[in-house]
Design an enzyme around this catalytic site. Structure first.
Site, PDB file in Angstrom:
ATOM      1  N   ASP A  93      26.865  19.910  29.327  1.00 28.20           N
ATOM      2  CA  ASP A  93      27.018  21.256  29.120  1.00 28.20           C
ATOM      3  C   ASP A  93      28.138  21.051  27.988  1.00 28.20           C
ATOM      4  O   ASP A  93      28.389  19.983  27.508  1.00 28.20           O
ATOM      5  CB  ASP A  93      27.623  21.907  30.217  1.00 28.20           C
ATOM      6  CG  ASP A  93      29.058  21.358  30.813  1.00 28.20           C
ATOM      7  OD1 ASP A  93      29.432  20.207  30.134  1.00 28.20           O
ATOM      8  OD2 ASP A  93      29.278  21.655  31.828  1.00 28.20           O
ATOM      9  N   GLY A  96      32.759  24.346  27.242  1.00 21.60           N
ATOM     10  CA  GLY A  96      33.154  25.682  27.360  1.00 21.60           C
ATOM     11  C   GLY A  96      33.841  26.211  28.609  1.00 21.60           C
ATOM     12  O   GLY A  96      34.812  26.330  28.813  1.00 21.60           O
ATOM     13  N   ASP A 267      21.926  24.082  38.376  1.00 17.88           N
ATOM     14  CA  ASP A 267      22.734  22.886  38.537  1.00 17.88           C
ATOM     15  C   ASP A 267      24.049  23.481  39.171  1.00 17.88           C
ATOM     16  O   ASP A 267      24.353  24.633  39.005  1.00 17.88           O
ATOM     17  CB  ASP A 267      23.195  22.211  37.444  1.00 17.88           C
ATOM     18  CG  ASP A 267      24.542  22.971  36.634  1.00 17.88           C
ATOM     19  OD1 ASP A 267      25.736  22.508  36.696  1.00 17.88           O
ATOM     20  OD2 ASP A 267      24.279  24.060  35.860  1.00 17.88           O
ATOM     21  N   CYS A 305      14.359  16.627  58.855  1.00 19.73           N
ATOM     22  CA  CYS A 305      14.774  15.891  57.510  1.00 19.73           C
ATOM     23  C   CYS A 305      14.193  14.496  57.593  1.00 19.73           C
ATOM     24  O   CYS A 305      14.606  13.779  58.600  1.00 19.73           O
ATOM     25  CB  CYS A 305      16.008  16.120  57.046  1.00 19.73           C
ATOM     26  SG  CYS A 305      16.510  15.299  55.489  1.00 19.73           S
ATOM     27  N   CYS A 307      14.759  12.048  55.182  1.00 19.80           N
ATOM     28  CA  CYS A 307      15.786  11.321  54.284  1.00 19.80           C
ATOM     29  C   CYS A 307      16.326  10.192  55.024  1.00 19.80           C
ATOM     30  O   CYS A 307      16.288   9.985  56.353  1.00 19.80           O
ATOM     31  CB  CYS A 307      16.991  12.069  53.802  1.00 19.80           C
ATOM     32  SG  CYS A 307      18.330  12.360  54.537  1.00 19.80           S
ATOM     33  N   CYS A 310      19.355  10.862  57.684  1.00 24.68           N
ATOM     34  CA  CYS A 310      18.451  11.367  59.061  1.00 24.68           C
ATOM     35  C   CYS A 310      17.484  10.301  59.898  1.00 24.68           C
ATOM     36  O   CYS A 310      17.552  10.499  60.812  1.00 24.68           O
ATOM     37  CB  CYS A 310      17.839  12.633  58.746  1.00 24.68           C
ATOM     38  SG  CYS A 310      18.838  13.947  58.245  1.00 24.68           S
ATOM     39  N   HIS A 336      22.230  13.184  51.818  1.00 22.76           N
ATOM     40  CA  HIS A 336      21.508  14.275  52.466  1.00 22.76           C
ATOM     41  C   HIS A 336      21.597  15.460  51.909  1.00 22.76           C
ATOM     42  O   HIS A 336      20.411  16.182  51.787  1.00 22.76           O
ATOM     43  CB  HIS A 336      22.101  14.331  53.908  1.00 22.76           C
ATOM     44  CG  HIS A 336      21.519  15.603  54.622  1.00 22.76           C
ATOM     45  ND1 HIS A 336      20.274  15.499  55.306  1.00 22.76           N
ATOM     46  CD2 HIS A 336      21.933  16.783  54.937  1.00 22.76           C
ATOM     47  CE1 HIS A 336      20.061  16.720  55.818  1.00 22.76           C
ATOM     48  NE2 HIS A 336      21.143  17.367  55.497  1.00 22.76           N
TER      49      HIS A 336
END
Length: 378
Positions: A93, A96, A267, A305, A307, A310, A336
């Site tokens: 970015d 600003g 984002d 989940c 992942c 988990c 996670h």
């Protein structure tokens, strides 16, 4: 061109889009959530872990990297990709937002902004040209034009002047850009909640033919219905063949609502910030794992989940780590949360592909708890 957007499909019921963003460091399926690595690192996560969860593009911050370690050091290291050992795409970015949000002492002039370093109090000056020069040195795939970020709410006359200044600054950013062959420069649409000013901003910036456009000035304190309304009258003003980026948005409901309104990129620091305080995103709503009721709860954070966290660790163990202020606990909750949002966007893309995004939204909101009268936003 450094950035090419391929529009693959538009949802038949909404303005949602399925796309593919081609960058010098790989192609990204959209809509996509971009984890934030402010200081060239996503807090507590390694690049290998980010790749493992399916992240393909990260965001870093021009203002913070300018202050430390300095864009010259990053450039000497071979650019951000080499410096942080990340092979995927990067967006920086413009700095600003930080200039306007972190510094209480600032003076906006036509040439740029005079302000004080939030760390040391040192007097600094950032102009459109300086922002682009820093971003050229950092070497991200996508860089952002330097804009003025007005507060919410703002008076109409102030916002009109701000929009006009942002348009002039956008022209200066284009002229200052030295690496168009490998860095795509995006313009930022401003205008607050005022439809005519959003139209003016979009008209000005679209005429400059940027390779992509961001919708700025949202997620700054306005109600969710105001954000959605602004998106509804802003995204149709933007070219269909170029990516649309909603800056600073990362709650699950806003990601889905933004995608429905034609946004391709998002984002936010939200998932990593709340993770460090023990708040987790799950398929049935947010879970504050540091709470006492999880002290003897040996289930995973989210039973739906798959992942790494988990599959291997319990709520009780993670609670213990968070309460003991152990870094590993923050790593697990961060992993996670980012996995959850990356997978959510996969589900959103699949729903667009199958023309059922509105049905998906209804089901997700019901399961997550957003439809409850007392539902809490993140």
């Amino acid at each position: 061109m450094a950035i090419i957007f391929e529009l693959l499909k538009e949802d038949s019921q909404t303005g949602a889009r399925l796309g593919r963003l081609h960058t010098p460091h790989g192609s990204i399926d959209t809509p996509v959530f971009m984890p934030v690595g402010t200081l060239a690192t996503v807090k507590t996560m390694s690049p290998e872990e980010l790749n493992e969860i399916g992240a393909r593009i990260l965001l870093s911050n021009t203002y913070h990297l300018w202050l430390r370690p300095g864009e010259d050091i990053v450039e000497e290291a071979g650019g951000l990709h080499s410096f942080m050992n990340w092979n995927g795409a990067i967006l920086t970015d413009s700095g600003g937002f930080q200039v306007f949000s972190l510094s209480d002492m600032r003076e906006i002039q036509e040439e740029g902004v005079h302000f004080r370093n939030h760390l040391s109090g040192e007097k600094l000056f950032l102009s459109p040209e300086k922002s682009i020069q820093i971003q050229n040195s950092l070497g991200a795939d996508i860089i952002m034009a330097f804009d003025e970020c007005p507060p919410y709410p703002a008076e109409y006359d102030y916002m009109k002047q701000s929009v006009e200044r942002t348009s002039r600054w956008a022209e200066r950013c284009l002229k200052a850009h030295r690496r168009p062959e490998d860095q795509g420069l995006f313009g930022i649409i401003q205008g607050g909640e005022y439809e005519d000013l959003r139209q003016q901003s979009a008209r000005d910036l679209v005429s400059l033919d940027f390779p992509g456009y961001a919708v700025g000035g949202l997620s700054v304190g306005e109600p969710k219905d105001v954000m959605n309304k602004v998106l509804e009258f802003t995204t149709p003003l933007l070219p269909k063949n170029k990516p649309r980026y909603l800056m600073g948005v990362g709650s699950p409901d806003s990601l889905i609502d933004g995608a429905i309104r034609g946004i391709d990129m998002f984002d936010c620091v939200l998932p990593t910030r709340i993770a460090r305080n023990g708040t987790c995103m799950t398929s049935t709503g947010r879970l504050v794992v540091r709470n006492a009721k999880y002290a003897r709860d040996f289930r995973p954070l989210d039973e739906h989940c798959d992942c790494y966290v988990c599959r291997n660790y319990s709520r009780a163990y993670i609670r213990h780590l968070i309460k003991a202020n152990e870094i590993f606990g923050m790593r697990l909750t961060t992993y996670h949360n980012l996995y959850f949002l990356v997978k959510l966007m996969e589900q959103v893309r699949e729903a667009i592909r199958e023309n059922r995004l509105l049905d998906f939204r209804e089901q997700f909101f019901e399961q997550y708890g957003f439809n409850k009268p007392d539902a809490k936003n993140f």
